[in-house]
Design a protein around this motif. Sequence first.
Motif, PDB file in Angstrom:
ATOM      1  N   ILE A 130      60.424  51.038 -59.853  1.00 34.22           N
ATOM      2  CA  ILE A 130      60.139  50.476 -60.981  1.00 34.22           C
ATOM      3  C   ILE A 130      58.323  51.014 -61.064  1.00 34.22           C
ATOM      4  CG2 ILE A 130      59.129  48.283 -62.085  1.00 34.22           C
ATOM      5  CD1 ILE A 130      61.866  47.555 -60.963  1.00 34.22           C
ATOM      6  N   ILE A 131      58.410  50.302 -59.856  1.00 33.21           N
ATOM      7  CA  ILE A 131      56.258  50.867 -59.722  1.00 33.21           C
ATOM      8  C   ILE A 131      55.604  52.400 -60.129  1.00 33.21           C
ATOM      9  CG2 ILE A 131      54.521  50.924 -58.149  1.00 33.21           C
ATOM     10  CD1 ILE A 131      55.221  48.866 -57.003  1.00 33.21           C
ATOM     11  N   GLY A 132      56.963  53.083 -59.587  1.00 31.72           N
ATOM     12  CA  GLY A 132      56.649  55.210 -59.722  1.00 31.72           C
ATOM     13  C   GLY A 132      56.864  54.953 -61.318  1.00 31.72           C
ATOM     14  N   VAL A 133      57.782  54.475 -61.758  1.00 33.31           N
ATOM     15  CA  VAL A 133      58.417  54.477 -63.423  1.00 33.31           C
ATOM     16  C   VAL A 133      57.051  54.686 -64.770  1.00 33.31           C
ATOM     17  CG1 VAL A 133      59.760  54.132 -65.352  1.00 33.31           C
ATOM     18  CG2 VAL A 133      60.838  54.423 -63.081  1.00 33.31           C
ATOM     19  N   GLY A 134      56.571  52.878 -64.051  1.00 31.29           N
ATOM     20  CA  GLY A 134      55.299  52.005 -64.702  1.00 31.29           C
ATOM     21  C   GLY A 134      53.987  53.798 -64.223  1.00 31.29           C
ATOM     22  N   ALA A 164      54.177  56.365 -63.690  1.00 26.19           N
ATOM     23  CA  ALA A 164      54.171  57.814 -64.774  1.00 26.19           C
ATOM     24  C   ALA A 164      53.907  57.573 -66.283  1.00 26.19           C
ATOM     25  CB  ALA A 164      55.976  57.973 -64.137  1.00 26.19           C
ATOM     26  N   ALA A 165      54.336  56.566 -66.533  1.00 33.18           N
ATOM     27  CA  ALA A 165      54.740  56.288 -67.646  1.00 33.18           C
ATOM     28  C   ALA A 165      52.814  56.176 -68.141  1.00 33.18           C
ATOM     29  CB  ALA A 165      55.007  54.790 -68.455  1.00 33.18           C
ATOM     30  N   LEU A 166      52.069  55.708 -67.078  1.00 34.96           N
ATOM     31  CA  LEU A 166      50.530  55.105 -67.574  1.00 34.96           C
ATOM     32  C   LEU A 166      49.870  56.722 -67.864  1.00 34.96           C
ATOM     33  CD1 LEU A 166      48.145  53.002 -67.452  1.00 34.96           C
ATOM     34  CD2 LEU A 166      47.829  53.496 -64.789  1.00 34.96           C
ATOM     35  N   ILE A 167      49.849  56.916 -66.425  1.00 32.80           N
ATOM     36  CA  ILE A 167      49.375  58.515 -66.428  1.00 32.80           C
ATOM     37  C   ILE A 167      49.593  59.203 -67.874  1.00 32.80           C
ATOM     38  CG2 ILE A 167      49.745  60.527 -65.648  1.00 32.80           C
ATOM     39  CD1 ILE A 167      51.183  59.528 -62.459  1.00 32.80           C
ATOM     40  N   SER A 168      50.754  59.049 -68.138  1.00 33.27           N
ATOM     41  CA  SER A 168      51.048  59.770 -70.253  1.00 33.27           C
ATOM     42  C   SER A 168      50.581  59.794 -70.725  1.00 33.27           C
ATOM     43  CB  SER A 168      52.936  60.174 -69.343  1.00 33.27           C
ATOM     44  OG  SER A 168      53.631  60.434 -70.749  1.00 33.27           O
ATOM     45  N   VAL A 169      51.190  57.973 -70.650  1.00 33.14           N
ATOM     46  CA  VAL A 169      49.899  57.813 -72.231  1.00 33.14           C
ATOM     47  C   VAL A 169      49.646  56.685 -72.026  1.00 33.14           C
ATOM     48  CG1 VAL A 169      52.127  57.832 -73.884  1.00 33.14           C
ATOM     49  CG2 VAL A 169      51.838  55.850 -72.314  1.00 33.14           C
ATOM     50  N   PRO A 170      47.831  57.178 -71.111  1.00 35.88           N
ATOM     51  CA  PRO A 170      47.486  55.960 -70.351  1.00 35.88           C
ATOM     52  C   PRO A 170      46.458  55.131 -72.064  1.00 35.88           C
ATOM     53  CG  PRO A 170      46.020  58.240 -70.524  1.00 35.88           C
ATOM     54  CD  PRO A 170      47.773  58.323 -70.879  1.00 35.88           C
ATOM     55  N   ARG A 171      46.483  55.257 -73.299  1.00 39.43           N
ATOM     56  CA  ARG A 171      45.547  54.980 -73.986  1.00 39.43           C
ATOM     57  C   ARG A 171      46.497  53.401 -74.370  1.00 39.43           C
ATOM     58  NH1 ARG A 171      44.723  59.020 -78.815  1.00 39.43           N
ATOM     59  NH2 ARG A 171      43.259  56.753 -79.615  1.00 39.43           N
ATOM     60  N   TRP A 183      48.159  51.622 -72.602  1.00 36.56           N
ATOM     61  CA  TRP A 183      47.786  51.129 -71.264  1.00 36.56           C
ATOM     62  C   TRP A 183      49.215  49.799 -71.057  1.00 36.56           C
ATOM     63  CZ3 TRP A 183      46.004  46.465 -70.428  1.00 36.56           C
ATOM     64  CH2 TRP A 183      45.285  45.961 -70.756  1.00 36.56           C
ATOM     65  N   VAL A 184      49.471  49.234 -72.031  1.00 35.69           N
ATOM     66  CA  VAL A 184      49.623  47.839 -71.868  1.00 35.69           C
ATOM     67  C   VAL A 184      50.984  47.344 -71.471  1.00 35.69           C
ATOM     68  CG1 VAL A 184      50.626  45.625 -73.337  1.00 35.69           C
ATOM     69  CG2 VAL A 184      48.428  46.518 -73.303  1.00 35.69           C
ATOM     70  N   GLY A 185      51.947  48.403 -71.919  1.00 37.79           N
ATOM     71  CA  GLY A 185      53.316  48.741 -71.758  1.00 37.79           C
ATOM     72  C   GLY A 185      53.480  49.197 -69.679  1.00 37.79           C
ATOM     73  N   PRO A 186      52.520  50.459 -69.356  1.00 35.95           N
ATOM     74  CA  PRO A 186      52.989  50.581 -68.292  1.00 35.95           C
ATOM     75  C   PRO A 186      52.699  49.626 -67.658  1.00 35.95           C
ATOM     76  CG  PRO A 186      52.687  52.237 -70.149  1.00 35.95           C
ATOM     77  CD  PRO A 186      52.253  51.319 -70.615  1.00 35.95           C
ATOM     78  N   SER A 187      51.429  48.929 -67.511  1.00 33.99           N
ATOM     79  CA  SER A 187      50.969  47.875 -67.270  1.00 33.99           C
ATOM     80  C   SER A 187      52.113  46.623 -65.880  1.00 33.99           C
ATOM     81  CB  SER A 187      49.920  47.145 -67.606  1.00 33.99           C
ATOM     82  OG  SER A 187      48.503  48.406 -67.872  1.00 33.99           O
ATOM     83  N   VAL A 188      52.676  46.654 -67.757  1.00 37.01           N
ATOM     84  CA  VAL A 188      53.856  45.562 -67.199  1.00 37.01           C
ATOM     85  C   VAL A 188      54.961  45.793 -66.402  1.00 37.01           C
ATOM     86  CG1 VAL A 188      55.134  43.555 -68.141  1.00 37.01           C
ATOM     87  CG2 VAL A 188      53.309  44.405 -69.126  1.00 37.01           C
ATOM     88  N   ILE A 189      54.862  47.458 -66.322  1.00 35.89           N
ATOM     89  CA  ILE A 189      56.404  47.373 -65.355  1.00 35.89           C
ATOM     90  C   ILE A 189      55.833  47.759 -64.259  1.00 35.89           C
ATOM     91  CG2 ILE A 189      57.628  49.666 -64.850  1.00 35.89           C
ATOM     92  CD1 ILE A 189      57.830  49.966 -68.029  1.00 35.89           C
ATOM     93  N   LEU A 233      50.341  52.498 -79.558  1.00 39.53           N
ATOM     94  CA  LEU A 233      51.345  51.625 -79.970  1.00 39.53           C
ATOM     95  C   LEU A 233      52.264  51.488 -79.670  1.00 39.53           C
ATOM     96  CD1 LEU A 233      51.982  53.432 -82.897  1.00 39.53           C
ATOM     97  CD2 LEU A 233      50.576  52.750 -83.364  1.00 39.53           C
ATOM     98  N   THR A 234      52.452  49.939 -78.702  1.00 40.31           N
ATOM     99  CA  THR A 234      53.067  49.272 -77.680  1.00 40.31           C
ATOM    100  C   THR A 234      53.930  48.427 -78.059  1.00 40.31           C
ATOM    101  OG1 THR A 234      51.188  50.076 -76.053  1.00 40.31           O
ATOM    102  CG2 THR A 234      53.478  48.244 -75.405  1.00 40.31           C
ATOM    103  N   ALA A 235      55.594  48.862 -78.240  1.00 37.76           N
ATOM    104  CA  ALA A 235      56.627  48.386 -78.182  1.00 37.76           C
ATOM    105  C   ALA A 235      57.157  47.817 -77.294  1.00 37.76           C
ATOM    106  CB  ALA A 235      57.461  49.180 -79.777  1.00 37.76           C
ATOM    107  N   ILE A 236      57.592  46.097 -77.203  1.00 44.46           N
ATOM    108  CA  ILE A 236      57.464  45.650 -76.190  1.00 44.46           C
ATOM    109  C   ILE A 236      59.109  45.003 -76.522  1.00 44.46           C
ATOM    110  CG2 ILE A 236      58.364  44.882 -73.709  1.00 44.46           C
ATOM    111  CD1 ILE A 236      55.444  45.647 -73.545  1.00 44.46           C
ATOM    112  N   MET A 237      60.435  45.328 -76.356  1.00 45.76           N
ATOM    113  CA  MET A 237      61.280  44.673 -77.001  1.00 45.76           C
ATOM    114  C   MET A 237      60.532  43.958 -78.935  1.00 45.76           C
ATOM    115  SD  MET A 237      62.437  41.629 -74.108  1.00 45.76           S
ATOM    116  CE  MET A 237      60.528  41.735 -72.963  1.00 45.76           C
TER     117      MET A 237
END
Length: 214
Positions: A40-44, A46-53, A55-61, A132-136
């Motif tokens: 889970i941490i690795g996915v987060g 990877a997402a943070l590196i991919s879309v650093p702008r 950052w909210v969603g990856p930080s939650v993960i 743009l960050t959409a969580i549920m």
Amino acid sequence: MQVFLGVVIVAVGVVALLIQLDVVDLNLGQLFADWWPLVIIGVGLAALISVPRAWVGPSVIIAVGVFFLLRTLDVIDVNFWELWPIAVILVGLSLITSFGRRTSDEDTINSTVIWWGSERKTRSRQFKGGSLTAIMGGIEVDLREADIVDRAEIAIFALWGGVEVKVPPTWRVRVSGLPLLGGWDDKTTLPIQDGAPELIVHVTAIMGGAEIKS
């Protein structure tokens, strides 16, 4: 994301092979039981590196992964469902950040929704992009009356949510990203003229999706 998942699978295979050859003495089941939150941490990350702008969603993960890791290692003894007030706080914060000054000529559009929805539109003649960050939840962005000077970039993060971006048919759109049980749909048409303004879209979709269309 594909590289990350590939590395994880290869690492698991190598460890399993070493165990089968009696090179190392490990309990693979116990090892996974203790350290699975690293996925889970690795996915987060990877997402943070991919879309650093975005950052909210990856930080939650990442935060969720760290919490589960601390639990499996017996560092903390807290039931995940006891933390439901945090979800309420996050929803409240997403609502607070959705208020404020909104104009029809914003050069950047940034929106974060959690269990909510958002509709944004701009007529800016110098649109630069946004995150743009959409969580549920869901986000709709209308750029059909906007214009770009040379190039703009949008970062999209969708976790159990969806994002829709409408663009003018005169824009050239390039979409790339990291899909994990999700993805994106590019329904735009290629402009006829050379030197068309370009919109770069970076998408991280985890059990969610994004749609970009003319």
